[in-house]
Design a protein around this motif. Structure first.
Motif, short mmCIF file in Angstrom:
data_model
loop_
_atom_site.label_atom_id
_atom_site.label_comp_id
_atom_site.label_asym_id
_atom_site.label_seq_id
_atom_site.Cartn_x
_atom_site.Cartn_y
_atom_site.Cartn_z
N ASP A 147 7.34 3.63 3.00
CA ASP A 147 8.34 3.75 4.06
C ASP A 147 9.72 3.46 3.46
O ASP A 147 9.84 2.72 2.49
CB ASP A 147 8.04 2.76 5.19
CG ASP A 147 8.82 3.06 6.47
OD1 ASP A 147 9.41 4.16 6.58
OD2 ASP A 147 8.84 2.19 7.36
N GLN A 148 10.74 4.06 4.09
CA GLN A 148 12.10 3.86 3.61
C GLN A 148 13.07 4.19 4.73
O GLN A 148 12.89 5.18 5.45
CB GLN A 148 12.35 4.76 2.40
CG GLN A 148 13.63 4.48 1.69
CD GLN A 148 13.68 5.18 0.33
OE1 GLN A 148 12.71 5.79 -0.11
NE2 GLN A 148 14.81 5.08 -0.34
N SER A 149 14.12 3.39 4.86
CA SER A 149 15.16 3.68 5.85
C SER A 149 16.25 4.51 5.20
O SER A 149 16.26 4.68 3.97
CB SER A 149 15.76 2.38 6.39
OG SER A 149 16.60 1.78 5.41
N SER A 150 17.17 4.96 6.00
CA SER A 150 18.38 5.60 5.45
C SER A 150 19.29 4.48 4.93
O SER A 150 19.08 3.30 5.22
CB SER A 150 19.09 6.40 6.54
OG SER A 150 19.66 5.50 7.48
N ALA A 161 -0.90 -9.81 2.94
CA ALA A 161 -1.45 -9.13 4.12
C ALA A 161 -1.39 -9.98 5.39
O ALA A 161 -1.11 -9.46 6.47
CB ALA A 161 -2.88 -8.68 3.85
N HIS A 162 -1.64 -11.28 5.28
CA HIS A 162 -1.67 -12.10 6.50
C HIS A 162 -0.29 -12.24 7.15
O HIS A 162 -0.19 -12.64 8.30
CB HIS A 162 -2.30 -13.48 6.24
CG HIS A 162 -1.48 -14.40 5.40
ND1 HIS A 162 -1.49 -14.35 4.02
CD2 HIS A 162 -0.62 -15.39 5.74
CE1 HIS A 162 -0.67 -15.28 3.56
NE2 HIS A 162 -0.13 -15.92 4.57
N LEU A 163 0.76 -11.87 6.45
CA LEU A 163 2.11 -11.84 7.02
C LEU A 163 2.58 -10.41 7.27
O LEU A 163 3.72 -10.19 7.67
CB LEU A 163 3.10 -12.56 6.09
CG LEU A 163 2.82 -14.04 5.85
CD1 LEU A 163 3.81 -14.60 4.82
CD2 LEU A 163 2.88 -14.84 7.15
N GLY A 164 1.70 -9.45 6.98
CA GLY A 164 2.00 -8.03 7.19
C GLY A 164 1.10 -7.46 8.28
O GLY A 164 1.18 -7.87 9.44
N TYR A 165 0.21 -6.56 7.89
CA TYR A 165 -0.68 -5.91 8.86
C TYR A 165 -2.10 -6.44 8.80
O TYR A 165 -3.01 -5.85 9.39
CB TYR A 165 -0.64 -4.39 8.65
CG TYR A 165 0.73 -3.83 8.91
CD1 TYR A 165 1.24 -3.80 10.20
CD2 TYR A 165 1.54 -3.38 7.87
CE1 TYR A 165 2.52 -3.33 10.45
CE2 TYR A 165 2.81 -2.90 8.11
CZ TYR A 165 3.30 -2.88 9.40
OH TYR A 165 4.56 -2.42 9.65
N ASN A 204 -0.83 2.99 9.85
CA ASN A 204 0.05 4.10 9.43
C ASN A 204 -0.01 4.39 7.94
O ASN A 204 1.02 4.48 7.27
CB ASN A 204 1.50 3.82 9.83
CG ASN A 204 1.77 4.13 11.28
OD1 ASN A 204 0.96 4.71 11.98
ND2 ASN A 204 2.94 3.74 11.74
N GLY A 205 -1.20 4.51 7.39
CA GLY A 205 -1.36 4.84 5.98
C GLY A 205 -1.32 3.64 5.05
O GLY A 205 -1.44 3.79 3.84
N ILE A 206 -1.15 2.45 5.61
CA ILE A 206 -1.17 1.22 4.81
C ILE A 206 -2.57 0.63 4.93
O ILE A 206 -2.98 0.25 6.02
CB ILE A 206 -0.12 0.21 5.31
CG1 ILE A 206 1.29 0.80 5.18
CG2 ILE A 206 -0.24 -1.11 4.55
CD1 ILE A 206 2.37 -0.03 5.82
N PRO A 207 -3.31 0.56 3.82
CA PRO A 207 -4.67 0.01 3.89
C PRO A 207 -4.68 -1.48 4.25
O PRO A 207 -3.78 -2.22 3.85
CB PRO A 207 -5.21 0.21 2.46
CG PRO A 207 -4.31 1.20 1.82
CD PRO A 207 -2.98 1.05 2.49
N GLY A 208 -5.68 -1.88 5.02
CA GLY A 208 -5.83 -3.29 5.35
C GLY A 208 -5.90 -4.13 4.09
O GLY A 208 -6.45 -3.71 3.08
N GLY A 209 -5.32 -5.33 4.15
CA GLY A 209 -5.34 -6.24 3.02
C GLY A 209 -4.26 -5.97 1.98
O GLY A 209 -4.25 -6.62 0.94
#
Length: 152
Positions: free
Chosen positions: A87-90, A124-128, A134-139
Motif C-alpha cells: 500500500d502507498q499514499s500519494s 502482527a498483533h499491532l497490525g491485522y 486485503n492481500g496482507i497474510p495473517g501474521g
C-alpha cells in the motif's frame, strides 16, 4: 463392542485434529525475530516500545505532536520485510483519526511531530493479527515509511 470403541476413538481423534487446523498461531516471537533481523540487515537504529512496536525516527519534526486520538495527515508506503509494497499514499498524504487505524499506527505516529518522518515496524498483533486482510497474510510484519504532514 471392540469395533464401536475403535470407531469412537478414531472419531475423537478426527475431531481433535480438525479443531487444531483452525487454531490461531502466536506470531509474537516469530515477528520479533523477523523485525530484529530486518533491522540488522538494513543497519537501522530502532527503538522498541513495551508493546513490541519498533520505530525509527529519521527526523522528529518541529510542529505539533499528535496524541492517540488526533486526526492527522500522513504520507506513507507500506511493505513487508521482503520489500514487497502492499500500500502507498500519494505525496499529499491521507487524513484519518489515529483511533480509527491499526494499533501500530495509533501508537507509532505520536512519536513524530508535524514534518517528522521515519519507519514503523509493526508486529502482527499491532497490525491485522492472524487474519488475512486485503492481500496482507495473517501474521505479517508490516513496515511503513511515514511522514507526518499535519495534525488537523
Amino acid at each position: 463392542m471392540k469395533h464401536l470403541l475403535t470407531a469412537l476413538l478414531a472419531l475423537t481423534l478426527f475431531i481433535s485434529c480438525s479443531k487444531d487446523k483452525g487454531a490461531e498461531i502466536d506470531y509474537v516471537a516469530k515477528n520479533e525475530l523477523e523485525i530484529k533481523d530486518y533491522i540488522a540487515k538494513n543497519n537501522l537504529t530502532a527503538q522498541r516500545s513495551d508493546t513490541g512496536l519498533y520505530y525509527v525516527i529519521n527526523d522528529p519534526g518541529t510542529g505539533t505532536q499528535p496524541t492517540a486520538t488526533s486526526n492527522v495527515t500522513v504520507a506513507y508506503k507500506g511493505y513487508f520485510t521482503n520489500g514487497s509494497v502492499f500500500d502507498q499514499s500519494s505525496a499529499a498524504g491521507i487524513s484519518f483519526g489515529l483511533n480509527q487505524v491499526i494499533k501500530g499506527w495509533t501508537e507509532g505516529i505520536p512519536h513524530f511531530k508535524t514534518g517528522g518522518n521515519g519507519i514503523l515496524l509493526i508486529p502482527a498483533h499491532l497490525g491485522y493479527g492472524n487474519y488475512d486482510y486485503n492481500g496482507i497474510p495473517g501474521g505479517s510484519v508490516l513496515i511503513f515509511d511515514v511522514k507526518l504532514i499535519s495534525v488537523n
